[in-house]
Scaffold this motif. Structure first.
Motif, PDB file in Angstrom:
ATOM      1  N   ASN A 149      45.960 109.133  42.000  1.00  0.00           N
ATOM      2  CA  ASN A 149      46.006 108.234  40.847  1.00  0.00           C
ATOM      3  C   ASN A 149      44.806 108.441  39.929  1.00  0.00           C
ATOM      4  N   GLU A 150      43.678 108.722  40.498  1.00  0.00           N
ATOM      5  CA  GLU A 150      42.486 109.003  39.694  1.00  0.00           C
ATOM      6  C   GLU A 150      42.706 110.262  38.859  1.00  0.00           C
ATOM      7  N   ALA A 151      43.266 111.291  39.491  1.00  0.00           N
ATOM      8  CA  ALA A 151      43.547 112.533  38.767  1.00  0.00           C
ATOM      9  C   ALA A 151      44.552 112.278  37.646  1.00  0.00           C
ATOM     10  N   TRP A 152      45.580 111.488  37.939  1.00  0.00           N
ATOM     11  CA  TRP A 152      46.593 111.163  36.930  1.00  0.00           C
ATOM     12  C   TRP A 152      45.936 110.445  35.744  1.00  0.00           C
ATOM     13  N   ALA A 153      45.096 109.474  36.028  1.00  0.00           N
ATOM     14  CA  ALA A 153      44.424 108.717  34.969  1.00  0.00           C
ATOM     15  C   ALA A 153      43.503 109.623  34.151  1.00  0.00           C
ATOM     16  N   LEU A 154      42.781 110.504  34.810  1.00  0.00           N
ATOM     17  CA  LEU A 154      41.895 111.430  34.103  1.00  0.00           C
ATOM     18  C   LEU A 154      42.685 112.360  33.192  1.00  0.00           C
ATOM     19  N   ASN A 155      43.834 112.823  33.671  1.00  0.00           N
ATOM     20  CA  ASN A 155      44.668 113.690  32.845  1.00  0.00           C
ATOM     21  C   ASN A 155      45.181 112.929  31.618  1.00  0.00           C
ATOM     22  N   LEU A 213      43.793 110.366  30.229  1.00  0.00           N
ATOM     23  CA  LEU A 213      42.632 110.173  29.363  1.00  0.00           C
ATOM     24  C   LEU A 213      42.373 111.436  28.544  1.00  0.00           C
ATOM     25  N   GLY A 214      42.503 112.595  29.167  1.00  0.00           N
ATOM     26  CA  GLY A 214      42.338 113.861  28.448  1.00  0.00           C
ATOM     27  C   GLY A 214      43.317 113.983  27.293  1.00  0.00           C
ATOM     28  N   VAL A 215      44.563 113.594  27.531  1.00  0.00           N
ATOM     29  CA  VAL A 215      45.574 113.639  26.466  1.00  0.00           C
ATOM     30  C   VAL A 215      45.193 112.679  25.341  1.00  0.00           C
ATOM     31  N   ALA A 216      44.798 111.466  25.692  1.00  0.00           N
ATOM     32  CA  ALA A 216      44.413 110.481  24.675  1.00  0.00           C
ATOM     33  C   ALA A 216      43.222 110.975  23.854  1.00  0.00           C
ATOM     34  N   LEU A 217      42.230 111.523  24.529  1.00  0.00           N
ATOM     35  CA  LEU A 217      41.053 112.040  23.816  1.00  0.00           C
ATOM     36  C   LEU A 217      41.428 113.212  22.916  1.00  0.00           C
ATOM     37  N   GLU A 240      35.362 116.059  25.232  1.00  0.00           N
ATOM     38  CA  GLU A 240      35.578 115.000  26.225  1.00  0.00           C
ATOM     39  C   GLU A 240      36.944 115.156  26.900  1.00  0.00           C
ATOM     40  N   ALA A 241      37.938 115.535  26.119  1.00  0.00           N
ATOM     41  CA  ALA A 241      39.282 115.731  26.661  1.00  0.00           C
ATOM     42  C   ALA A 241      39.274 116.837  27.710  1.00  0.00           C
ATOM     43  N   LEU A 242      38.627 117.947  27.378  1.00  0.00           N
ATOM     44  CA  LEU A 242      38.552 119.063  28.328  1.00  0.00           C
ATOM     45  C   LEU A 242      37.833 118.641  29.601  1.00  0.00           C
ATOM     46  N   ALA A 243      36.766 117.904  29.462  1.00  0.00           N
ATOM     47  CA  ALA A 243      36.015 117.443  30.640  1.00  0.00           C
ATOM     48  C   ALA A 243      36.893 116.559  31.518  1.00  0.00           C
ATOM     49  N   SER A 244      37.698 115.710  30.900  1.00  0.00           N
ATOM     50  CA  SER A 244      38.569 114.819  31.659  1.00  0.00           C
ATOM     51  C   SER A 244      39.637 115.616  32.408  1.00  0.00           C
ATOM     52  N   HIS A 245      40.261 116.578  31.732  1.00  0.00           N
ATOM     53  CA  HIS A 245      41.260 117.434  32.392  1.00  0.00           C
ATOM     54  C   HIS A 245      40.620 118.206  33.551  1.00  0.00           C
ATOM     55  N   GLU A 246      39.437 118.732  33.307  1.00  0.00           N
ATOM     56  CA  GLU A 246      38.758 119.506  34.351  1.00  0.00           C
ATOM     57  C   GLU A 246      38.448 118.650  35.567  1.00  0.00           C
ATOM     58  N   GLN A 247      38.057 117.397  35.342  1.00  0.00           N
ATOM     59  CA  GLN A 247      37.815 116.490  36.472  1.00  0.00           C
ATOM     60  C   GLN A 247      39.104 116.263  37.253  1.00  0.00           C
ATOM     61  N   ALA A 248      40.204 116.073  36.542  1.00  0.00           N
ATOM     62  CA  ALA A 248      41.498 115.866  37.202  1.00  0.00           C
ATOM     63  C   ALA A 248      41.851 117.065  38.065  1.00  0.00           C
ATOM     64  N   PHE A 304      50.379 118.319  35.312  1.00  0.00           N
ATOM     65  CA  PHE A 304      49.190 118.241  34.466  1.00  0.00           C
ATOM     66  C   PHE A 304      48.933 119.520  33.672  1.00  0.00           C
ATOM     67  N   LEU A 305      49.490 120.630  34.102  1.00  0.00           N
ATOM     68  CA  LEU A 305      49.143 121.922  33.506  1.00  0.00           C
ATOM     69  C   LEU A 305      49.441 121.993  32.015  1.00  0.00           C
ATOM     70  N   ASP A 306      50.598 121.517  31.602  1.00  0.00           N
ATOM     71  CA  ASP A 306      50.962 121.621  30.191  1.00  0.00           C
ATOM     72  C   ASP A 306      49.998 120.840  29.305  1.00  0.00           C
ATOM     73  N   SER A 307      49.672 119.617  29.712  1.00  0.00           N
ATOM     74  CA  SER A 307      48.784 118.814  28.861  1.00  0.00           C
ATOM     75  C   SER A 307      47.379 119.409  28.797  1.00  0.00           C
TER      76      SER A 307
END
Length: 124
Positions: A6-12, A14-18, A26-34, A50-53
């Motif tokens: 769920n944390e990974a899902w939320a981070l992904n 967040l990356g899309v929103a950013l 910031e978006a890239l950092a969020s995706h990378e954390q996920a 998550f790959l496409d986003s």
């Protein structure tokens, strides 16, 4: 909630929103954390979602090579996991990245995406 998935899902998400806000670093950092979380879990069946986003964020952030790498990873992973629509999405993503530099290859990927979606529609 203590669930890493769920944390990974939320981070992904967040990356899309950013990305939509134009905050690419910031978006890239969020995706990378996920993805770091998913790598630790060895969860390919989550990663495919998550790959496409992540790739689209890379493309819009001016990282076409990374975007291609991620879309190709999805293109390899999707059929093995049985996600035909994600396979089509990967072809579309590759086409978007290649459009400016290799329009013929982009057209081939778009054609492959249409064919897959046609097969999925017939099978539904």
């Amino acid at each position: 909630d203590g669930h890493t998935h769920n944390e990974a899902w939320a981070l992904n998400c967040l990356g899309v929103a950013l990305r939509h806000m134009g905050r690419y670093d910031e978006a890239l950092a969020s995706h990378e954390q996920a993805f770091t979380l998913l790598e630790e879990l060895f969860e390919d069946h989550w990663k495919i979602h998550f790959l496409d986003s992540y790739a689209e964020t890379c493309r819009q952030a001016g990282l076409p090579d990374r975007a291609l790498q991620l879309h190709r990873q999805a293109l390899d992973l999707a059929p093995r996991l049985g996600y035909r629509q994600k396979e089509a999405l990967a072809h579309e993503g590759i086409a978007a990245v290649l459009e400016a530099t290799d329009p013929e290859a982009a057209a081939e990927h778009r054609k492959a995406a249409r064919e897959i979606l046609g097969e999925v529609a017939v099978g539904a």
